[in-house]
Design a protein around this motif. Structure first.
Motif, short mmCIF file in Angstrom:
data_model
loop_
_atom_site.label_atom_id
_atom_site.label_comp_id
_atom_site.label_asym_id
_atom_site.label_seq_id
_atom_site.Cartn_x
_atom_site.Cartn_y
_atom_site.Cartn_z
N ALA A 230 5.17 6.75 -6.17
CA ALA A 230 3.85 6.29 -6.61
C ALA A 230 2.81 7.38 -6.41
CB ALA A 230 3.46 5.03 -5.85
N ALA A 231 3.00 8.22 -5.41
CA ALA A 231 2.03 9.27 -5.10
C ALA A 231 1.87 10.28 -6.23
CB ALA A 231 2.44 10.01 -3.83
N ILE A 232 2.87 10.38 -7.11
CA ILE A 232 2.74 11.30 -8.26
C ILE A 232 2.71 10.53 -9.58
CG2 ILE A 232 3.78 13.21 -7.00
CD1 ILE A 232 6.29 12.79 -8.75
N GLY A 233 2.37 9.25 -9.51
CA GLY A 233 2.17 8.48 -10.74
C GLY A 233 3.35 7.65 -11.18
N GLY A 234 4.36 7.53 -10.34
CA GLY A 234 5.55 6.80 -10.74
C GLY A 234 5.32 5.32 -10.98
#
Length: 399
Positions: free
Chosen positions: A114-118
């Motif tokens: 999630a930290a890179i937009g997942g």
């Protein structure tokens, strides 16, 4: 003997059907986490996504098969716990007893953090029927898709998207596509195929993060470039479904560790398919393929009933991309030499050797090379590399 099978995919379905075919008359319960009955996965990223195959053609068995064979098929509810001492599994609010338990829990796709937009809207994986149903509406001609991962799943999705008229960009962090599973010759062949259909392939290119919010709008690369995207497909591999086994204290080793019969560290529990690792040629492997899921599950079914026969895997795989039918026999781990055979316009094949030992073959639109290679490998035969290279007809190698 009461048999409970956890997992209703290819392996679970094959195991249940084989038990009945071998004459087992005791209760069989098969529990699937998905709501759909057992179905084929390979067509999801090919014919089904293209709209060439209806959902009911995915089913592994006719809908009435399970009831007719007294197989209690329970769908849409996961098993949450195994009590090895009591020999029970927990399904929702119910506890089911077993004499023999089979774990055919498959695998799950790796996701981007999630930290890179997942977790952005418009970011998909390709593993389940629900996954593909969720993304099908995105495949509109002229739209832009970024595919993260240049393995077989990512490349198959890229081929479908290109055929449907989308602008496709594939991001591969490794120096070349298929680096983990294929020789440079195979990578080169498939790269050229995709590029000839307008697919952009960026190799040696790491993803920094996906852009947008709440919906994805693009991808920023590690070198600072940005690639616009209307949606993103993530194909960065899978992980074996070991959570239930781990919580129950079973031995793990690149999956649920089994012996050559398919037994886990608990003699009442067995495992087969993508989730299971097993001894093979002096080492332990785990195979992610339909062929292994079926063959291993059927071997486990026989051993549950007392056959006491070791499972001997004969690895084979395939991939369909554009007009390419890639067929693979054997495992290429440890190769040090490639022999290339070209059949003119008909196809090409790459043969993997370690010294003078034939390990595997990748056959591109060359079913004869695949057939001959598979028969040689399964029989433990290795024609000398120079003989293979010069043979006018591959069939002479079988004599």
């Amino acid at each position: 003997m009461r048999v409970v099978i956890v997992g209703a995919g290819q392996a679970g379905a094959a195991l249940a059907a084989k038990l009945r075919a071998l004459g087992h008359e005791g209760p069989i319960t098969m529990i699937g986490e998905e709501a759909a009955p057992p179905y084929q996965r390979p067509p999801l990223s090919k014919g089904y996504l293209l709209g060439q195959m209806e959902e009911d053609r995915l089913w592994l068995r006719a809908p009435d098969f399970w009831a007719e064979n007294a197989i209690d098929l329970r769908l849409g509810t996961p098993v949450t716990a195994i009590d090895r001492t009591a020999r029970t599994v927990t399904v929702g609010d119910e506890t089911l007893a077993y004499d023999a338990l089979a774990l055919t829990t498959g695998s799950a796709p790796r996701r981007l953090p999630a930290a890179i937009g997942g977790d952005l809207q418009g970011v998909f994986t390709v593993r389940t029927l629900a996954d593909v149903d969720a993304m099908r509406a995105e495949f509109v001609p002229g739209r832009r898709v970024v595919i993260v991962g240049g393995g077989y799943i990512g490349l198959e999705a890229a081929a479908v998207a290109s055929k449907l008229g989308l602008a496709v960009t594939v991001l591969e962090m490794a120096p070349r596509i298929l680096q983990r599973v294929a020789a440079p010759e195979t990578s080169d062949y498939i790269r050229a195929l995709h590029q000839s259909h307008g697919v952009t392939i960026l190799e040696g290119t790491a993803l920094e993060r996906l852009l947008g919010g709440p919906r994805v709008t693009g991808a920023r690369l590690a070198d600072g470039r940005e690639v616009p995207a209307d949606f993103v497909i993530v194909g960065v591999g899978i992980t074996p479904g070991t959570a239930l086994a781990e919580a129950a204290g079973l031995a793990l080793d690149n999956g649920i560790a089994t012996d050559e019969m398919g037994r886990t560290s608990d003699p009442a529990i067995w495992s087969a398919g993508d989730c299971a690792s097993f001894p093979w040629n002096g080492r332990r492997i785990r195979l992610e393929s339909v062929g292994n899921a079926i063959d291993q599950a059927e071997a486990v079914a026989a051993n549950m009933l007392g056959a006491d026969r070791p499972y001997v895997a004969t690895p084979w795989f395939w991939s369909d991309q554009f007009d390419l039918k890639l067929q693979i026999a054997g495992l290429n781990t440890g190769y040090d030499r490639i022999i290339t055979r070209s059949e003119g316009m008909a196809g090409v094949s790459f043969w993997y050797y370690r010294g003078n030992t034939l390990l595997a073959v990748d056959a591109m639109n060359d079913p004869r090379a695949y057939m001959v290679g598979k028969r040689l490998i399964d029989a433990g035969k290795s024609p000398a590399p120079e003989v293979l290279a010069d043979a006018p007809d591959l069939k002479v190698l079988l004599k």
